[in-house]
Motif scaffolding. Structure first.
Motif, short mmCIF file in Angstrom:
data_model
loop_
_atom_site.label_atom_id
_atom_site.label_comp_id
_atom_site.label_asym_id
_atom_site.label_seq_id
_atom_site.Cartn_x
_atom_site.Cartn_y
_atom_site.Cartn_z
N ASP A 3 0.69 -1.04 -0.20
CA ASP A 3 -0.03 0.06 -0.11
C ASP A 3 0.75 1.37 0.14
N ASP A 4 0.95 1.69 -1.28
CA ASP A 4 1.69 3.10 -1.34
C ASP A 4 0.92 4.70 -0.85
N GLU A 5 -0.65 4.61 -0.69
CA GLU A 5 -1.60 5.08 -0.58
C GLU A 5 -1.38 5.59 0.71
N PHE A 6 -0.91 4.85 2.02
CA PHE A 6 -0.93 4.92 3.28
C PHE A 6 -0.78 6.17 3.66
N PRO A 7 -1.44 6.32 4.07
CA PRO A 7 -0.67 7.88 4.89
C PRO A 7 0.76 8.07 5.51
N ASP A 8 -0.27 6.97 6.32
CA ASP A 8 1.62 7.24 6.93
C ASP A 8 3.29 6.20 6.30
N GLY A 9 3.07 6.25 5.00
CA GLY A 9 4.04 5.90 4.43
C GLY A 9 3.98 4.38 3.71
N PRO A 10 4.64 4.28 2.77
CA PRO A 10 4.28 2.63 2.13
C PRO A 10 4.77 1.86 3.39
N ILE A 11 3.87 0.46 3.62
CA ILE A 11 3.82 -0.15 3.82
C ILE A 11 3.51 -1.92 3.17
N SER A 12 4.07 -2.69 3.66
CA SER A 12 3.29 -4.73 3.10
C SER A 12 2.51 -5.00 3.91
N MET A 13 1.51 -6.04 3.50
CA MET A 13 1.13 -7.21 4.77
C MET A 13 1.29 -8.50 3.83
N SER A 14 1.18 -9.70 4.17
CA SER A 14 1.71 -10.84 3.44
C SER A 14 1.32 -11.67 4.97
N TRP A 15 0.46 -12.97 3.88
CA TRP A 15 -0.11 -13.84 5.14
C TRP A 15 1.09 -14.99 4.65
N GLN A 16 0.81 -15.40 6.17
CA GLN A 16 1.83 -17.21 6.62
C GLN A 16 1.15 -18.35 6.70
N ALA A 17 0.83 -19.50 6.15
CA ALA A 17 0.28 -20.37 6.50
C ALA A 17 0.46 -21.27 7.94
N GLY B 89 19.59 -2.32 9.34
CA GLY B 89 18.13 -2.45 9.41
C GLY B 89 17.03 -3.15 9.64
N SER B 90 17.50 -3.12 8.03
CA SER B 90 15.81 -2.95 7.29
C SER B 90 16.55 -3.52 5.75
N VAL B 91 15.63 -4.34 4.68
CA VAL B 91 15.86 -4.99 3.22
C VAL B 91 14.70 -4.20 2.81
N GLY B 92 13.09 -3.43 2.83
CA GLY B 92 12.57 -2.55 2.17
C GLY B 92 11.05 -3.28 2.21
N LEU B 93 10.27 -4.08 2.96
CA LEU B 93 9.06 -4.20 2.96
C LEU B 93 9.01 -5.80 3.00
N VAL B 94 10.10 -6.60 3.08
CA VAL B 94 9.97 -7.81 2.35
C VAL B 94 11.34 -8.32 3.51
N ASN B 95 11.25 -10.24 3.45
CA ASN B 95 11.63 -10.74 3.95
C ASN B 95 12.59 -10.89 3.57
N PRO B 96 14.24 -10.70 4.51
CA PRO B 96 15.73 -10.26 4.31
C PRO B 96 16.87 -11.33 3.51
N SER B 97 15.40 -12.69 3.55
CA SER B 97 16.51 -14.05 3.36
C SER B 97 17.56 -13.64 1.71
N LEU B 98 17.12 -13.20 0.82
CA LEU B 98 17.33 -13.17 -0.24
C LEU B 98 18.38 -11.53 -0.65
N THR B 99 18.25 -10.75 0.03
CA THR B 99 18.96 -9.46 -0.20
C THR B 99 20.49 -10.44 0.68
N ILE B 100 20.43 -10.61 2.07
CA ILE B 100 21.55 -11.13 3.09
C ILE B 100 22.08 -12.02 1.48
#
Length: 540
Positions: free
Chosen positions: A375-389, A511-522
């Protein structure tokens, strides 16, 4: 290391791996040069065998550098009977690193277990708990198998300009994906009746008014199909994951990077070796590592001292940083600068559980997930949400959803050496009312309003994020920082003050990679660090 030995290993490396220049991609030039002129009997120690440690082991081994990987945990070979790991509903000693109680599942957290070299380690910090893997494969054994690539716009808000996203996108992310064997959830599995939760999440995203972003997972989908066919123990298809996948379907690095590293003949992995000291010797041109060799129940069998020309630390963000600040405090690495231990972040993680949702998610949910909502329109800044089984008890019905909200936040803690206790500790003074918690709670409410209330379900989809049960920002699988690039280290992982000492894991990340799981970036950043290192040592 004499010349005949190197020659034999070069032959072994080519025969065992079967990897040509095309398979190695952009690394081929460095590898070919190193094989043609191995670097003169040089040695390396790698502390940790997770994503970054495994990358280091393979690239050093291919370059002909005699490498010892020191790993505190045990090996976890997949048992054909499907009983390698504990399960979330029936944890035992295998679930936790020398703990009397299991971690992760709030429903079993008070169940007594035998103290054992289990696969999940939880660092109980001041303000946050951070979860790490313990075993040959490190964090890759216990992570959720999510391997998304961050968007450029998010990445560039966090990383220094010296880290070129375009280069990562062209070279290192593709290399990491190829090595890890990542791919998105296949259409035939998404359509399977067991994947009702994945379909419900996509429908919730549509009700919210968003567009799902499908991404990769570190999963062998053929083994997931085997689970559904009854020829492998159900694991991915019943929401397991944090204690390991008994079907073997998770492409953890003990299935790819590490066996290829060992096949070079130049890499030795020492399981159940817990590092307790690291120090400079010979004026900082070499390093000595002291490790306790233990059995699976914690009995110390012997203490070993290893010396090498190069030291690569990849023990996980907290443990890497803890080793560093302890070494500085005790005078073992006196030239570490003032940034050592600083800049710890939780990757902007905020975990919620949505109860009584109006859609069926299933009790034992097939996963691991399916797609991200940005959600790039969220007033408090870009944010993401995912579902985990997740594997919920049948009594909970099938209407509970576990979701991870991630925001870009500047909240940062530290790993500090406590003189009174003689140990390093994690300090993170951000909780309820912090920047992250305020924004994430607001987004959880917005999602509820738009995905549920606006569609006629005012009493449903209630988000739960109590810190008492480990929700909200009370815990993280994605602790990052502590030896941050451009601060405690340079942009290629070399520790400031030392020529031959490197940090290549999540501790290097700011401290962060940007709204996603960091494993691939690491993994990608570690590949980049090793390329720069090997280009520097050349064949000399």
């Amino acid at each position: 290391m004499d010349s005949p030995r190197l020659s034999r290993r070069t032959v072994l490396r080519g025969a065992a791996l079967g990897l040509g220049a095309a398979a190695l991609g952009p690394l081929a030039t460095h590898t070919a040069a190193a094989q043609a002129a191995p670097p003169g009997g040089r040695t390396a120690i790698v502390i940790g065998s997770g994503f970054a440690g495994a990358v280091s082991a393979l690239r050093l081994g291919l370059a002909g550098i005699e490498t010892t990987v020191v790993e505190r945990g045990r090996r976890w070979p997949i048992d054909p009977a499907g009983n390698t790991f504990a399960t979330l509903d029936a944890p035992d000693g295998r679930s936790a690193w020398f703990s009397d109680r299991p971690y992760i599942n709030p429903l079993t957290q008070f169940q007594p277990i035998q103290r054992y070299a289990g696969v999940v380690d939880q660092v109980n910090g001041n303000g946050i708990n951070a979860v790490y893997g313990a075993g040959v494969g490190g964090g890759s054994l216990v992570f959720g198998a999510y391997t998304p690539q961050p968007r450029r716009q998010d990445f560039e808000q966090i990383f220094p300009r010296q880290i070129d996203y375009g280069e990562l996108d062209r070279v290192y992310y593709p290399r990491a994906r190829a090595m890890l064997g990542t791919s998105p959830l296949p259409a035939d599995l998404l359509a399977n009746p067991k994947y009702v939760g994945a379909r419900s999440w996509l429908a919730d995203v549509a009700d919210f008014g968003g567009t799902p972003t499908f991404h990769d997972f570190c999963v062998d989908w053929d083994l997931v199909r085997a689970e559904l066919a009854g020829t492998r123990r159900p694991s991915v298809t019943v929401g397991e994951g944090p204690y390991g996948i008994n079907s073997g379907a998770k492409n953890s690095v003990d299935h790819n990077y590490l066996p290829r590293a060992e096949a070079t003949g130049n890499v030795t992995v020492l399981p159940l070796h817990e590092v307790i000291e690291m120090r400079e010797v010979e004026g900082g041109t070499k390093f000595e590592v002291t490790a306790r060799h233990i059995d699976e129940y914690g009995t110390v069998l012997e203490t070993k001292r290893l010396v090498a020309d190069y030291l690569f630390v990849a023990a996980g963000s907290f443990h890497t940083s803890a080793l560093m600040v302890t070494a500085k405090a005790k005078g073992w690495l006196p030239r570490l600068n003032e940034h050592a231990g600083k800049g710890f972040g939780n990757n902007g993680d905020f975990l919620i559980s949505r109860t009584l949702t109006h859609r069926e998610y299933g009790s034992k949910q097939a996963g691991p997930g399916v797609a991200l909502l940005y959600d790039d329109e969220f007033p408090d800044g870009p944010i993401s949400m995912s579902w985990q089984a997740a594997p919920f008890p049948d009594i909970a019905g099938g209407n509970t959803s576990t979701n991870l909200i991630q925001a870009i936040t500047r909240d940062r803690g530290s790993i500090d050496y406590n003189v009174a206790t003689g140990q390093a500790e994690l300090n993170y003074p951000f909780g309820e009312g912090s920047d992250l918690d305020t924004r994430a709670r607001r987004f959880a409410g917005t999602f509820h309003d738009r995905a549920d209330v606006a569609h006629g379900f005012p009493a449903n989809g209630i988000p739960v994020y109590t810190r008492l049960a480990g929700f909200g920002s009370a815990s993280t699988y994605h602790g990052l920082g502590g030896m941050v690039m451009g601060k405690a280290c340079d942009y290629e992982g070399r520790v400031e003050g030392y020529e031959n000492l490197y940090v290549v894991d999540g501790a290097l990340i700011p401290g962060s990679v940007g709204l996603v799981n960091p494993s691939l970036t690491i993994t990608a950043i570690a590949e980049r660090c090793l390329d720069h290192f090997l280009a520097g040592v050349g064949g000399g």
